[in-house]
Design a protein around this motif. Structure first.
Motif, mmCIF file in Angstrom:
data_model
loop_
_atom_site.group_PDB
_atom_site.id
_atom_site.type_symbol
_atom_site.label_atom_id
_atom_site.label_comp_id
_atom_site.label_asym_id
_atom_site.label_seq_id
_atom_site.Cartn_x
_atom_site.Cartn_y
_atom_site.Cartn_z
ATOM 1 N N UNK A 41 0.480 -13.309 -20.022
ATOM 2 C CA UNK A 41 -0.452 -14.055 -20.866
ATOM 3 C C UNK A 41 0.267 -14.756 -22.014
ATOM 4 N N UNK A 42 -0.204 -15.924 -22.322
ATOM 5 C CA UNK A 42 0.364 -16.680 -23.439
ATOM 6 C C UNK A 42 -0.040 -16.039 -24.766
ATOM 7 N N UNK A 43 0.924 -15.927 -25.687
ATOM 8 C CA UNK A 43 0.624 -15.392 -27.011
ATOM 9 C C UNK A 43 0.043 -16.496 -27.891
ATOM 10 N N UNK A 44 -1.000 -16.143 -28.662
ATOM 11 C CA UNK A 44 -1.569 -17.092 -29.601
ATOM 12 C C UNK A 44 -0.708 -17.218 -30.846
ATOM 13 N N UNK A 45 -1.026 -18.150 -31.728
ATOM 14 C CA UNK A 45 -0.233 -18.358 -32.945
ATOM 15 C C UNK A 45 -0.124 -17.108 -33.809
ATOM 16 N N UNK A 46 -1.242 -16.362 -33.959
ATOM 17 C CA UNK A 46 -1.223 -15.160 -34.794
ATOM 18 C C UNK A 46 -0.326 -14.095 -34.181
#
Length: 419
Positions: A41-46
């Motif tokens: 899964x792609x990590x979000x900015x936070x």
């Protein structure tokens, strides 16, 4: 090796501590996003920000773990145990750091350490703040003796300790290592030979003055702030011994009322050019000590835009520079043959070098060594004698029997006072 100014040192340490873990996270995430064998899964900015943020303390923890393993191996190789480690209750031992800082402001500086030594059950301990390399702290007199005497050449102050007082003491004997230390020691040592009887007469002169001014309030039954009196005594004595000037006369300034004086950094505040010098000298000591007691990365960050020692140096230079220039001018002028050797430490230094910075560094270092140590010793001696009158009585009996009616004991007389 040339020491870096503390701001450049801070930039270097930030780069060294932050760049590798942040770069490793960046490259790791970049690789996983493009070359992972399975979809992740792609990590979000936070989430990415948290990964970057926690990479720094994790890297510090790993570096410290590697050092601990290295020191453990060295201890095993040498066949000696490591000192017990002090561990606080907060992350990074911040509670221990807070305890030291509070203790230095509210009590004797060594008491916070004494409590921790007692709690650890050892006179030598090691500790770390914020995962920095361990610091070894000791009160073992045999270890201290080895560090300061028999094994002195094996212990260096190092660049981080020199940074704490670099602007204050320059490259004097208290901040120098190796050949630089030997140079400053050889420069100062000839002036402190035992046959300098004239220097002893300086102490007699100011001792008489001290007793005269202490006698007045004593006769009126008024309390005396002996620590303040001894601080002035050592200032005036050091002024003539070191600087060759007898016009300081701090003993003749109005005496503060015991317990009600306006305080400077140490003792009652004084005015005038010399008062400004003393205030700046005391502030420089306090700032340098505060730096040494804090993790280097913290104090260099706090003073990155404002150097606390810069203001003190202006007042110190304003007082010392004219004295040094006068001593150098006197040396360059014609002297009659057979003239006696220079009497003050400043004259001795001026006869040895034309470098004003070297002379200033030496003067400040010796003043630092002479003033507080002597004043504290005299104050504590009076305090202990007052608490133990039987010791005071024995001391009086020895002085009376050996010196009889002599007002001023000689150097040989002092050697006979065994008690």
């Amino acid at each position: 090796m040339v020491d870096l100014p503390y701001r450049l040192w801070f930039v270097r340490e930030i780069t060294f501590n932050f760049s590798p873990p942040l770069a490793a996270v960046f490259l790791g995430l970049h690789y996983l996003e493009r070359h992972a064998p399975v979809a992740i899964p792609q990590l979000g900015p936070v989430a990415k920000a948290l990964v970057y943020l926690f990479s720094v303390p994790v890297a510090a923890f790993l570096r410290r773990t590697a050092l601990i393993l290295y020191y453990s191996y060295r201890s095993w190789k040498l066949g000696v145990p490591q000192a017990p480690e002090l561990r606080g209750k907060r992350i990074g031992n911040l509670d221990l750091l807070d305890r030291f800082i509070r203790g230095m402001g509210a009590d004797y500086p060594g008491e916070a350490f004494d409590e921790l030594f007692d709690e650890a059950g050892s006179d030598t301990v090691r500790m770390s703040f914020l995962w920095t390399p361990d610091k070894v702290i000791t009160r073992d007199q045999d270890v201290v003796k080895f560090m300061l005497s028999t094994g002195f050449s094996d212990f260096w102050k190092g660049p981080t300790q020199r940074m704490c007082a670099a602007e204050f003491l320059g490259k004097g004997i208290f901040t120098a290592d190796g050949d630089d230390w030997k140079f400053h020691r050889s420069l100062a040592r000839p002036h402190f030979s035992r046959d300098r009887i004239s220097d002893y007469e300086i102490f007699v002169k100011y001792t008489d003055k001290l007793l005269h001014f202490m006698k007045r309030p004593a006769e009126r039954g008024e309390p005396i702030d002996v620590q303040e009196m001894f601080a002035r005594f050592t200032l005036d004595t050091a002024g003539e011994f070191l600087f060759g000037t007898s016009d300081l006369n701090t003993l003749e300034l109005p005496l503060p009322k015991a317990g009600h004086a306006a305080l400077g950094k140490k003792g009652a505040a004084m005015s005038g050019t010399y008062g400004d010098f003393v205030t700046a000298f005391e502030e420089a000591q306090m700032y340098s000590l505060a730096r040494a007691a804090s993790p280097t990365l913290i104090w260099t960050a706090k003073e990155f835009f404002h150097n606390k020692l810069s203001g003190t140096q202006k007042a110190i230079d304003a007082y010392l520079s004219p004295l040094i220039r006068r001593a150098l001018d006197n040396k360059r002028s014609e002297k009659p043959e057979g003239e006696a050797q220079p009497q003050s430490f400043l004259d001795h230094l001026a006869a040895s070098t034309d470098d004003m910075q070297v002379i200033k560094d030496q003067l400040l270092s010796i003043l630092l060594a002479a003033r507080d140590t002597t004043a504290s010793l005299l104050s504590f001696t009076c305090y202990m004698l007052a608490k133990h009158p039987h010791v005071m009585q024995k001391l009086k009996e020895e002085v009376s029997s050996r010196l009889e009616d002599s007002t001023h004991p000689s150097y040989d007389d002092l050697k006979q006072l065994k008690y």
